[in-house]
Design an enzyme around this catalytic site. Structure first.
Site, mmCIF file in Angstrom:
data_model
loop_
_atom_site.group_PDB
_atom_site.id
_atom_site.type_symbol
_atom_site.label_atom_id
_atom_site.label_comp_id
_atom_site.label_asym_id
_atom_site.label_seq_id
_atom_site.Cartn_x
_atom_site.Cartn_y
_atom_site.Cartn_z
ATOM 1 N N TYR A 123 23.930 -25.492 4.236
ATOM 2 C CA TYR A 123 22.982 -25.004 5.239
ATOM 3 C C TYR A 123 21.581 -25.559 5.026
ATOM 4 O O TYR A 123 20.656 -25.175 5.723
ATOM 5 C CB TYR A 123 22.916 -23.479 5.204
ATOM 6 C CG TYR A 123 24.118 -22.805 5.810
ATOM 7 C CD1 TYR A 123 25.380 -22.969 5.256
ATOM 8 C CD2 TYR A 123 23.991 -21.997 6.932
ATOM 9 C CE1 TYR A 123 26.484 -22.348 5.802
ATOM 10 C CE2 TYR A 123 25.104 -21.377 7.484
ATOM 11 C CZ TYR A 123 26.337 -21.559 6.918
ATOM 12 O OH TYR A 123 27.430 -20.937 7.459
ATOM 13 N N LYS A 190 34.165 -22.920 -5.603
ATOM 14 C CA LYS A 190 35.272 -23.874 -5.538
ATOM 15 C C LYS A 190 34.972 -24.939 -6.598
ATOM 16 O O LYS A 190 34.927 -26.147 -6.312
ATOM 17 C CB LYS A 190 35.352 -24.461 -4.110
ATOM 18 C CG LYS A 190 36.574 -25.301 -3.834
ATOM 19 C CD LYS A 190 37.806 -24.518 -3.467
ATOM 20 C CE LYS A 190 39.004 -25.429 -3.308
ATOM 21 N NZ LYS A 190 40.284 -24.717 -3.178
ATOM 22 N N ASP A 223 39.305 -19.693 -2.021
ATOM 23 C CA ASP A 223 40.528 -19.516 -1.216
ATOM 24 C C ASP A 223 41.343 -18.334 -1.741
ATOM 25 O O ASP A 223 41.806 -17.484 -0.972
ATOM 26 C CB ASP A 223 41.366 -20.808 -1.158
ATOM 27 C CG ASP A 223 41.338 -21.612 -2.442
ATOM 28 O OD1 ASP A 223 40.596 -21.230 -3.365
ATOM 29 O OD2 ASP A 223 42.064 -22.616 -2.534
ATOM 30 N N ASP A 247 28.901 -16.888 4.137
ATOM 31 C CA ASP A 247 28.960 -16.711 5.592
ATOM 32 C C ASP A 247 30.393 -16.365 6.011
ATOM 33 O O ASP A 247 30.643 -15.399 6.738
ATOM 34 C CB ASP A 247 28.504 -18.019 6.258
ATOM 35 C CG ASP A 247 28.267 -17.855 7.744
ATOM 36 O OD1 ASP A 247 28.340 -16.722 8.238
ATOM 37 O OD2 ASP A 247 28.025 -18.874 8.416
#
Ligand code: NAD
Length: 358
Positions: A123, A190, A223, A247
């Site tokens: 972002y 991640k 995930d 988000d």
């Protein structure tokens, strides 16, 4: 008297901010609202969707209550929401997801706190259009530096994650946990794939966690986190995430408590705070007096707590909880089916809450 900047926003923003303003005033707390328009219409009239007057008002009042603002997809102006957070250094996006008795939910007693980093990651707004000089130069630099090939027809978005921003967001999550007697912080990442951005996030989170030995700390790959939240949300307490995962996981968590109509939020920095619902401007419902104002009202309750109006916050929260429990004066999204003819309008919900408070 609390001076607050009120940004109605666009789409359904003006309807839900009006509802929130009315119920906040009904608590008996005195407000002086400085109404500042921003967004699509303002862009057409003033050439910018976020004029300086809006920022000046927030800098002066320190606190804002904000409706959602539309971001054109793919082209047009960049997100006003992101710009506001970056310009005012509102580095934490705090999104509590708590289920209320009576709301349509898959699980009972959900009580999650999402702490989303708000200023960097994908972002950051550092992007290069396909074929631009910037994109060509980056593709060439990467080929030179490490021999990797990026296709020439690629668009590029950069994902910076810094020690500075990670330290302060993870510290915020632990301080929140300490203050609110929460028992666990989970860092979400991640790092198995993005070793130098998410890897840094995880490494810094582990370091910060050492200073809070009385609060449990763990980490989860994003995930897996999504799957775990859907299957066993009760195992989690406070989650701290980089911007993009924050988000996405916020909306997932909103789904767990009955939908976006019930998910509030706050963008908090060291100097300023902007309170707004998790959801967007839902343009297809604009002007229909139809959507749920509760996420906006709940954001207003967060604002009341932030400005020290704890009794008013509790009073309003209890009124809202009882409306949800009874299930009569609630909007379509909280009825057994969306076409339920007994669904209340946005303003009906505000009226019902006001009646309950007084
Ligand atoms: P959205 O959150 O506006 O709406 C998605 C769907 O969720 C709606 O179609 C509706 O079915 C439901 N919904 C949302 N709010 C609701 C409410 N109060 N009551 C009942 N149902 C509700 O998401 P979107 O359609 O992806 O985004 C629309 C615009 O909003 C985009 O331009 C996006 O960039 C912007 N946006 C702004 C903010 C913000 O201002 N902070 C946040 C997210 C999205």
């Amino acid at each position: 008297m609390h001076k607050i900047t009120l940004i109605p926003g666009d789409g359904v923003g003006p309807e839900i901010t009006e509802a929130a303003k009315r119920v906040l005033e009904a608590t008996g707390v005195s407000f002086e609202w400085d109404i500042q328009n921003a967004g699509e219409e303002v862009y057409k009239q003033e050439g910018t969707p976020l004029p300086d007057r809006v920022l000046e008002s927030i800098r002066k009042n320190k606190i804002a209550l904000k409706g959602p603002i539309t971001t054109p997809v793919g082209s047009g102006f960049r997100s006003v929401n992101v710009l506001l957070r970056q310009t005012l250094d509102l580095y934490c996006c705090l999104r509590p997801c708590k289920s209320y008795a009576g709301a349509k939910t898959r699980y009972k007693n959900i009580d999650l706190i999402i702490v989303r980093e708000n200023t960097e990651d994908l972002y950051a707004g550092i992007e290069y259009q396909k074929g631009s000089e910037g994109a060509k130069s980056i593709i060439e630099s990467i080929r030179r530096i490490n021999g990797k090939t990026i296709r020439v027809d690629s668009g590029i978005s950069i994902k910076p994650i810094s020690v500075y921003a990670t330290e302060r967001i993870v510290r915020f999550a632990f301080e929140y946990a300490k203050k609110n007697k929460r028992h666990k912080v989970t860092a979400v990442h991640k790092a198995n794939i993005m070793k130098y951005s998410d890897g840094l996030f995880l490494e810094v989170a582990r370091e910060v966690a050492k200073k809070y030995s009385d609060i449990e700390f763990e980490d989860k790959i994003v995930d897996n986190m999504c799957m775990q939240l859907v299957q066993k949300p009760g195992l989690y307490d406070v989650l701290v995430l980089p911007n993009l995962y924050g988000d996405i996981v916020s909306d997932l968590a909103a789904g767990l408590i009955g939908g976006l109509g019930l998910a509030p939020g706050a963008n908090i920095g060291d100097e300023f705070a902007v309170f707004e619902a998790t959801h967007g401007s839902a343009p297809k419902y604009r002007g229909l007096n139809k959507v749920n104002p509760m996420a906006m009202v709940l954001s207003g309750i967060m604002m009341l707590r932030h400005i020290g109006e704890i009794t008013a916050a509790e009073k309003l929260n209890n009124a809202l909880a009882s409306i949800i429990k009874v299930g009569k004066s609630v909007t379509y999204d909280m009825k057994p089916t969306p076409d339920d003819p007994t669904a209340a309008t946005t303003s009906d919900v505000a009226d019902a809450i006001i009646k309950k408070i007084s």
